[in-house]
Write a protein that holds these residues in place. Structure first.
Motif, PDB file in Angstrom:
ATOM      1  N   ILE A  10      26.042  -0.706  26.500  1.00  0.00           N
ATOM      2  CA  ILE A  10      24.660  -1.252  26.160  1.00  0.00           C
ATOM      3  C   ILE A  10      23.882  -0.154  25.442  1.00  0.00           C
ATOM      4  N   PRO A  11      23.819  -0.245  23.882  1.00  0.00           N
ATOM      5  CA  PRO A  11      22.901   0.407  22.966  1.00  0.00           C
ATOM      6  C   PRO A  11      21.291   0.130  23.157  1.00  0.00           C
ATOM      7  N   ALA A  12      21.026   1.165  23.485  1.00  0.00           N
ATOM      8  CA  ALA A  12      19.342   1.049  23.784  1.00  0.00           C
ATOM      9  C   ALA A  12      18.486   2.341  23.199  1.00  0.00           C
ATOM     10  N   ALA A  13      19.163   2.640  21.899  1.00  0.00           N
ATOM     11  CA  ALA A  13      18.431   3.819  21.539  1.00  0.00           C
ATOM     12  C   ALA A  13      17.533   3.717  20.076  1.00  0.00           C
ATOM     13  N   GLY A  14      17.375   2.297  19.811  1.00  0.00           N
ATOM     14  CA  GLY A  14      16.664   1.910  18.615  1.00  0.00           C
ATOM     15  C   GLY A  14      15.286   2.372  18.896  1.00  0.00           C
ATOM     16  N   LEU A  15      14.575   2.390  17.755  1.00  0.00           N
ATOM     17  CA  LEU A  15      13.201   2.725  17.771  1.00  0.00           C
ATOM     18  C   LEU A  15      12.106   1.630  17.988  1.00  0.00           C
ATOM     19  N   GLY A  16      12.748   0.381  18.104  1.00  0.00           N
ATOM     20  CA  GLY A  16      11.648  -0.684  18.562  1.00  0.00           C
ATOM     21  C   GLY A  16      10.601  -0.734  17.877  1.00  0.00           C
ATOM     22  N   THR A  17      10.547  -0.734  16.316  1.00  0.00           N
ATOM     23  CA  THR A  17       9.453  -0.527  15.422  1.00  0.00           C
ATOM     24  C   THR A  17       8.611  -1.771  15.726  1.00  0.00           C
ATOM     25  N   ARG A  18       9.364  -2.878  15.849  1.00  0.00           N
ATOM     26  CA  ARG A  18       8.706  -4.406  15.592  1.00  0.00           C
ATOM     27  C   ARG A  18       7.904  -4.460  16.994  1.00  0.00           C
ATOM     28  N   PHE A  19       7.845  -3.758  17.901  1.00  0.00           N
ATOM     29  CA  PHE A  19       7.191  -3.703  19.095  1.00  0.00           C
ATOM     30  C   PHE A  19       6.060  -2.568  19.294  1.00  0.00           C
ATOM     31  N   PRO A  27      11.232   2.376  25.801  1.00  0.00           N
ATOM     32  CA  PRO A  27      12.011   1.742  24.757  1.00  0.00           C
ATOM     33  C   PRO A  27      11.939   0.305  25.071  1.00  0.00           C
ATOM     34  N   LYS A  28      12.272  -0.610  23.885  1.00  0.00           N
ATOM     35  CA  LYS A  28      11.897  -2.110  24.183  1.00  0.00           C
ATOM     36  C   LYS A  28      12.981  -2.538  25.059  1.00  0.00           C
ATOM     37  N   GLU A  29      13.945  -2.012  25.531  1.00  0.00           N
ATOM     38  CA  GLU A  29      15.039  -2.682  26.426  1.00  0.00           C
ATOM     39  C   GLU A  29      14.201  -2.656  27.718  1.00  0.00           C
ATOM     40  N   MET A  30      13.103  -1.784  27.877  1.00  0.00           N
ATOM     41  CA  MET A  30      12.565  -1.733  29.341  1.00  0.00           C
ATOM     42  C   MET A  30      11.187  -2.725  29.349  1.00  0.00           C
ATOM     43  N   ARG A 104      23.587  10.145  25.084  1.00  0.00           N
ATOM     44  CA  ARG A 104      22.526  10.387  24.089  1.00  0.00           C
ATOM     45  C   ARG A 104      23.061   9.831  22.864  1.00  0.00           C
ATOM     46  N   GLN A 105      22.132   9.256  21.965  1.00  0.00           N
ATOM     47  CA  GLN A 105      22.310   9.289  20.712  1.00  0.00           C
ATOM     48  C   GLN A 105      21.288  10.152  20.092  1.00  0.00           C
ATOM     49  N   GLY A 106      21.438  11.205  19.522  1.00  0.00           N
ATOM     50  CA  GLY A 106      20.352  12.259  19.279  1.00  0.00           C
ATOM     51  C   GLY A 106      19.522  11.666  18.387  1.00  0.00           C
ATOM     52  N   GLU A 107      19.866  10.925  17.157  1.00  0.00           N
ATOM     53  CA  GLU A 107      19.001  10.345  16.317  1.00  0.00           C
ATOM     54  C   GLU A 107      19.338   9.043  16.169  1.00  0.00           C
ATOM     55  N   PRO A 108      18.461   8.261  15.803  1.00  0.00           N
ATOM     56  CA  PRO A 108      18.662   6.612  15.623  1.00  0.00           C
ATOM     57  C   PRO A 108      19.356   6.270  14.292  1.00  0.00           C
ATOM     58  N   ARG A 109      20.747   6.561  14.074  1.00  0.00           N
ATOM     59  CA  ARG A 109      21.279   6.266  12.798  1.00  0.00           C
ATOM     60  C   ARG A 109      21.715   5.037  12.519  1.00  0.00           C
ATOM     61  N   GLY A 110      21.504   4.544  13.478  1.00  0.00           N
ATOM     62  CA  GLY A 110      22.091   2.835  13.325  1.00  0.00           C
ATOM     63  C   GLY A 110      22.990   2.341  14.473  1.00  0.00           C
ATOM     64  N   LEU A 111      23.209   1.269  14.686  1.00  0.00           N
ATOM     65  CA  LEU A 111      23.903   0.511  15.522  1.00  0.00           C
ATOM     66  C   LEU A 111      25.483   1.034  15.774  1.00  0.00           C
TER      67      LEU A 111
HETATM   68  P1  UTP Z   1      17.614  -3.265  16.293  1.00  0.00           P
HETATM   69  O1  UTP Z   1      17.555  -3.021  14.714  1.00  0.00           O
HETATM   70  O2  UTP Z   1      17.204  -4.680  16.763  1.00  0.00           O
HETATM   71  O3  UTP Z   1      16.694  -2.259  17.152  1.00  0.00           O
HETATM   72  O4  UTP Z   1      19.029  -2.780  16.727  1.00  0.00           O
HETATM   73  P2  UTP Z   1      15.442  -1.322  16.368  1.00  0.00           P
HETATM   74  O5  UTP Z   1      15.817  -0.690  15.287  1.00  0.00           O
HETATM   75  O6  UTP Z   1      15.125  -0.513  17.693  1.00  0.00           O
HETATM   76  O7  UTP Z   1      14.513  -2.571  16.131  1.00  0.00           O
HETATM   77  P3  UTP Z   1      13.102  -2.527  15.139  1.00  0.00           P
HETATM   78  O8  UTP Z   1      13.773  -3.270  13.944  1.00  0.00           O
HETATM   79  O9  UTP Z   1      12.760  -0.750  14.758  1.00  0.00           O
HETATM   80  O10 UTP Z   1      12.084  -3.243  16.020  1.00  0.00           O
HETATM   81  C1  UTP Z   1      19.749  -3.568  17.740  1.00  0.00           C
HETATM   82  C2  UTP Z   1      20.182  -2.920  18.868  1.00  0.00           C
HETATM   83  O11 UTP Z   1      20.693  -1.565  18.567  1.00  0.00           O
HETATM   84  C3  UTP Z   1      20.323  -0.623  19.179  1.00  0.00           C
HETATM   85  C4  UTP Z   1      18.801  -1.003  19.365  1.00  0.00           C
HETATM   86  O12 UTP Z   1      18.272  -0.273  20.669  1.00  0.00           O
HETATM   87  C5  UTP Z   1      19.041  -2.568  19.805  1.00  0.00           C
HETATM   88  O13 UTP Z   1      19.717  -2.660  21.128  1.00  0.00           O
HETATM   89  N1  UTP Z   1      20.310   0.761  18.230  1.00  0.00           N
HETATM   90  C6  UTP Z   1      19.886   0.448  16.941  1.00  0.00           C
HETATM   91  C7  UTP Z   1      20.608   1.850  18.794  1.00  0.00           C
HETATM   92  O14 UTP Z   1      21.079   2.309  19.699  1.00  0.00           O
HETATM   93  N2  UTP Z   1      20.628   2.894  17.833  1.00  0.00           N
HETATM   94  C8  UTP Z   1      20.145   2.687  16.693  1.00  0.00           C
HETATM   95  O15 UTP Z   1      20.098   3.785  15.700  1.00  0.00           O
HETATM   96  C9  UTP Z   1      19.770   1.466  16.067  1.00  0.00           C
END
Ligand code: UTP
Length: 292
Positions: A10-19, A27-30, A104-111
């Motif tokens: 379960i990837p949960a390391a995104g930035l959640g910018t939209r929220f 994290p938006k997952e919480m 850990r994903q050190g930096e959010p470099r994409g899914l």
């Molecule tokens: P999203 O693009 O929906 O997440 O990624 P985001 O970047 O957090 O959202 P916004 O656009 O900034 O609001 C889809 C999934 O991939 C994970 C996110 O946590 C989400 O579950 N993800 C995304 C990572 O784990 N790491 C990343 O570097 C990017």
């Protein structure tokens, strides 16, 4: 049928910018969906499909998520002393779901980069990926069908949902060909967030994947794509033109809790169906809707 040999990621390391700013320190997952964080629904879905090993990819604010899946002795003994056994059961549910691991994903470099972080834990085996902000209604099973399709064919399986062509730019879109099974298609190509004009179809890739381990080798050399991020879609595109990818078409209820409006809809839809709060909420909602 059990899938206890399969691991879930379960990837949960995104930035959640939209929220933002809700996701500034969380994290938006919480974010709670009625009274459970979104990621708990997702972990429960994996567990319901027979998976008992879950790896969560953590970003900043990682302790929020790991604390949630840990036991909390002080809270539990307090509930137990007060005889609040129903709440105790609900609190313990998160820590009793499965063997939960973290990386850990050190930096959010994409899914794609987040999924690659799972390699050490998953090894040379097929695994499932469930996005932590994408909820599939438990009454509409999807993962079980995808696991069965992978077992039948040995291929990578993605989940597809038909969306309004005006919304396809928010998803990965799939070019597809029919198979003998009306619920399953062959995926011949994938594009991340195409414009309406460039989309090969209105089949959107949603947040459930059953991946064969060859995806790791591909992700290692996948260059940053759209948005400067290492896209899982780009790796899947390569798999689609080599080993092959199948798509299971999902026609059930799905809630995207990473989007503000969909998040509110998810809460309302799930709450009206609940025995404990639905009866109070439904008449209020009808009255309120009449004032709009
Ligand atoms: P999203 O693009 O929906 O997440 O990624 P985001 O970047 O957090 O959202 P916004 O656009 O900034 O609001 C889809 C999934 O991939 C994970 C996110 O946590 C989400 O579950 N993800 C995304 C990572 O784990 N790491 C990343 O570097 C990017």
């Amino acid at each position: 049928m059990g899938h206890n040999h399969i691991k879930a990621v379960i990837p949960a390391a995104g930035l959640g910018t939209r929220f933002l700013p809700a996701t500034k320190a969380m994290p938006k997952e919480m974010l709670p969906v009625v009274d459970k964080p979104a990621i708990q629904y997702v972990a429960e879905e994996a567990s319901a499909a027979g998976i008992n090993d879950i790896l969560i990819i953590l970003g900043r604010n990682k302790t929020n998520i790991s604390n949630h899946f840990d036991s909390v002795p002080e809270l539990e003994s307090n509930l137990s002393d007060r005889g609040d056994l129903e709440r105790l059961r609900r609190v313990q549910a998160a820590s009793d779901l499965a063997d939960i691991h973290f990386v850990r994903q050190g930096e959010p470099r994409g899914l794609g980069h987040a999924v690659l972080r799972a390699r050490g834990h998953v090894g040379d085996a097929t695994f499932a990926v469930l996005l932590g902000d994408d909820l599939i209604d438990e009454r509409d099973p999807l993962l079980t069908t995808m696991l069965a399709e992978n077992e039948r064919t040995g291929l990578t399986v993605v989940a597809l949902m038909e969306v309004d062509p005006d919304h396809i730019h928010m998803y990965g879109a799939a070019a597809v060909e029919p198979t003998d099974n009306p619920e399953v298609v062959k995926v011949t190509g994938l594009v991340e967030k195409p414009s309406k004009e460039d989309a090969p179809s209105n089949y959107a890739v949603i947040g459930r994947y059953v991946l064969t381990p060859d995806v790791f080798g591909i992700l290692e050399h996948t260059e940053p794509g759209r948005g400067g991020e290492i896209q899982l879609t780009d790796a899947l595109q390569e798999l689609a033109t080599t080993a092959g990818v199948h798509g299971v078409i999902f026609r059930g209820r799905r809630y995207d809790t990473g989007d503000r409006v969909d998040y509110i809809k998810a809460i309302v839809q799930l709450a009206v169906d609940r025995d404990d709060i639905g009866p109070e909420l439904r008449p209020w909602l009808q009255e309120f809707a009449a004032t709009l």
